[in-house]
Scaffold this active site. Structure first.
Site, PDB file in Angstrom:
ATOM      1  N   HIS A  73     -11.818  -3.267  -6.523  1.00 37.03           N
ATOM      2  CA  HIS A  73     -11.164  -3.236  -7.833  1.00 37.03           C
ATOM      3  C   HIS A  73     -10.386  -4.518  -8.137  1.00 37.03           C
ATOM      4  O   HIS A  73     -10.647  -5.179  -9.144  1.00 37.03           O
ATOM      5  CB  HIS A  73     -10.231  -2.008  -7.914  1.00 37.03           C
ATOM      6  CG  HIS A  73      -9.546  -1.849  -9.228  1.00 37.03           C
ATOM      7  ND1 HIS A  73      -9.319  -0.632  -9.824  1.00 37.03           N
ATOM      8  CD2 HIS A  73      -9.004  -2.762 -10.076  1.00 37.03           C
ATOM      9  CE1 HIS A  73      -8.719  -0.798 -10.980  1.00 37.03           C
ATOM     10  NE2 HIS A  73      -8.499  -2.078 -11.151  1.00 37.03           N
ATOM     11  N   HIS A  81      -1.244  -7.398 -11.874  1.00 37.94           N
ATOM     12  CA  HIS A  81      -2.529  -6.851 -11.419  1.00 37.94           C
ATOM     13  C   HIS A  81      -3.651  -7.632 -12.080  1.00 37.94           C
ATOM     14  O   HIS A  81      -3.657  -7.820 -13.300  1.00 37.94           O
ATOM     15  CB  HIS A  81      -2.621  -5.369 -11.799  1.00 37.94           C
ATOM     16  CG  HIS A  81      -3.983  -4.778 -11.586  1.00 37.94           C
ATOM     17  ND1 HIS A  81      -4.625  -4.776 -10.364  1.00 37.94           N
ATOM     18  CD2 HIS A  81      -4.841  -4.172 -12.445  1.00 37.94           C
ATOM     19  CE1 HIS A  81      -5.802  -4.199 -10.488  1.00 37.94           C
ATOM     20  NE2 HIS A  81      -5.962  -3.821 -11.738  1.00 37.94           N
ATOM     21  N   HIS A  90      -8.149  -8.921 -11.538  1.00 40.13           N
ATOM     22  CA  HIS A  90      -9.454  -8.611 -10.941  1.00 40.13           C
ATOM     23  C   HIS A  90     -10.116  -9.896 -10.444  1.00 40.13           C
ATOM     24  O   HIS A  90     -11.182 -10.274 -10.941  1.00 40.13           O
ATOM     25  CB  HIS A  90     -10.359  -7.935 -11.979  1.00 40.13           C
ATOM     26  CG  HIS A  90      -9.898  -6.602 -12.473  1.00 40.13           C
ATOM     27  ND1 HIS A  90     -10.470  -5.954 -13.544  1.00 40.13           N
ATOM     28  CD2 HIS A  90      -8.925  -5.779 -12.026  1.00 40.13           C
ATOM     29  CE1 HIS A  90      -9.869  -4.784 -13.747  1.00 40.13           C
ATOM     30  NE2 HIS A  90      -8.915  -4.661 -12.847  1.00 40.13           N
ATOM     31  N   GLU A 112      -1.899   1.243 -15.969  1.00 39.79           N
ATOM     32  CA  GLU A 112      -1.378   1.196 -14.589  1.00 39.79           C
ATOM     33  C   GLU A 112       0.154   1.226 -14.566  1.00 39.79           C
ATOM     34  O   GLU A 112       0.769   0.774 -13.600  1.00 39.79           O
ATOM     35  CB  GLU A 112      -1.898  -0.055 -13.849  1.00 39.79           C
ATOM     36  CG  GLU A 112      -3.403  -0.185 -13.776  1.00 39.79           C
ATOM     37  CD  GLU A 112      -4.098   0.885 -12.926  1.00 39.79           C
ATOM     38  OE1 GLU A 112      -3.404   1.744 -12.348  1.00 39.79           O
ATOM     39  OE2 GLU A 112      -5.342   0.853 -12.865  1.00 39.79           O
ATOM     40  N   GLU A 162      -1.842 -23.535   4.119  1.00 37.13           N
ATOM     41  CA  GLU A 162      -0.618 -23.095   3.446  1.00 37.13           C
ATOM     42  C   GLU A 162      -0.548 -21.578   3.265  1.00 37.13           C
ATOM     43  O   GLU A 162       0.515 -21.044   2.930  1.00 37.13           O
ATOM     44  CB  GLU A 162      -0.490 -23.791   2.087  1.00 37.13           C
ATOM     45  CG  GLU A 162      -0.477 -25.309   2.228  1.00 37.13           C
ATOM     46  CD  GLU A 162       0.722 -25.975   1.572  1.00 37.13           C
ATOM     47  OE1 GLU A 162       1.123 -25.513   0.498  1.00 37.13           O
ATOM     48  OE2 GLU A 162       1.225 -26.955   2.146  1.00 37.13           O
TER      49      GLU A 162
HETATM   50  O1  2HA Z   1      -8.187  -2.101 -17.365  1.00 35.84           O
HETATM   51  O2  2HA Z   1      -7.202  -3.307 -14.757  1.00 35.84           O
HETATM   52  O3  2HA Z   1      -6.814  -1.106 -13.395  1.00 35.84           O
HETATM   53  C1  2HA Z   1      -6.961  -2.352 -16.849  1.00 35.84           C
HETATM   54  C2  2HA Z   1      -7.058  -2.308 -15.396  1.00 35.84           C
HETATM   55  C3  2HA Z   1      -6.976  -0.993 -14.763  1.00 35.84           C
HETATM   56 ZN    ZN Z   2      -7.628  -3.057 -12.719  1.00 36.06          ZN
END
Ligand code: 2HA
Ligand code: ZN
Length: 272
Positions: A211, A140, A142, A116, A170
């Site tokens: 995602h 980033h 998940h 990414e 909050e």
């Molecule tokens: O695998 O999270 O978006 C890495 C990630 C891709």
């Molecule tokens: Zn990801």
């Protein structure tokens, strides 16, 4: 003293561990990047190696020319970062045009920066500008509950922001700008990076439908705390809707009162 003893690398590793412990980084899921300060570069430079080729980023980000980033490696597992940082993360240097990068440390057994990278660098480009250089971390992950929400709600910024604001008092104080939503897109490329960076002009949180989430912040604590707060709000949402009928909630007047008391500007177009 080794490079991994440096404070910014230790903070990066701690954040990766904390995210893994919360279940946000199954397998190789998620990625993290930090735009180094000039002081970080001075102390890290003696450990740099100069034998890596220059690689196109795939997009030009001129305001990142000459910057250094600490980033996770593509396909690497957050779970392994603390036990072998030099094998799972790397430092990259952006060239003088903001078009190519070069690994200067890390990924010692081979590899490339996060898949990414376009999204990370485009977000850094936007945030460096809008924060006058203050904002340094893009994260980033998940997180389970926020991903689950993207199957139930209309994918618009207002709907998500209002629900997330009202799940805990909050929340509006932590993310007064609200959150932006990227519809489902193929990850790992330029297009999703551009769509995310557009939202980052307005928000510090971009949710990728089905995602995960991107958060931006001035430092590791703030950025991790933002991800944690949004995900906790999503968790409360599921506890509430699965437990029964909602009797009361935080009202729009409550939101306005909060904004006044905490001196934050809640995005007006999201209020009734
Ligand atoms: O695998 O999270 O978006 C890495 C990630 C891709
Ligand atoms: Zn990801």
């Amino acid at each position: 003293m080794t490079i991994t003893d440096l404070e910014f690398i230790q903070s990066f590793i701690r954040m990766a561990n904390d995210g893994f412990a919360l279940g946000w980084h199954e397998r190789n899921g998620g990625n993290l990047s930090y735009r180094m300060t000039s002081e970080d570069v001075v102390v890290a430079k003696p450990f740099f190696k100069d034998h890596h080729p220059s690689v196109p980023i795939g997009i030009a980000i001129p305001n990142l020319a000459g910057e250094y980033f600490l980033v996770t490696g593509s396909g690497k597992f957050f779970r392994n970062i603390s036990i072998a940082p030099e094998d799972n993360i790397c430092i990259i240097e952006i060239d003088g045009k903001g078009e190519n990068y070069r690994i200067v440390w890390g990924l010692k057994n081979g590899g490339t920066p996060t898949s990414e990278l376009p999204s990370h660098l485009l977000n850094h480009g936007v945030k460096k500008e809008s924060s006058h250089g203050g904002l340094r971390v893009i994260y980033h992950a998940h997180p389970t509950n926020i991903i689950a929400m993207t199957f139930l709600l209309p994918l618009d910024d207002r709907t998500f922001s209002r629900i997330l604001w009202t799940m805990a008092t909050e929340c509006p104080v932590v993310f007064p700008d609200g959150v932006g939503i990227v519809p489902w897109m193929v990850p790992g490329g330029r297009e999703i990076g551009i769509a995310t960076a557009e939202l980052m002009e307005k928000y510090n949180v971009a949710i990728w439908a089905h995602h995960g989430m991107f958060c931006a912040g001035i430092d590791f604590d703030t950025t991790f705390g933002l991800m944690h707060t949004v995900e906790k709000s999503a968790e409360i949402y599921f506890k509430v809707i699965s437990a029964g009928k909602v009797r009361q909630t935080i009202t729009d007047q409550n939101l306005r009162d909060l904004a006044k008391a905490f001196h934050v500007n809640l995005r007006e177009e999201f209020l009734d």
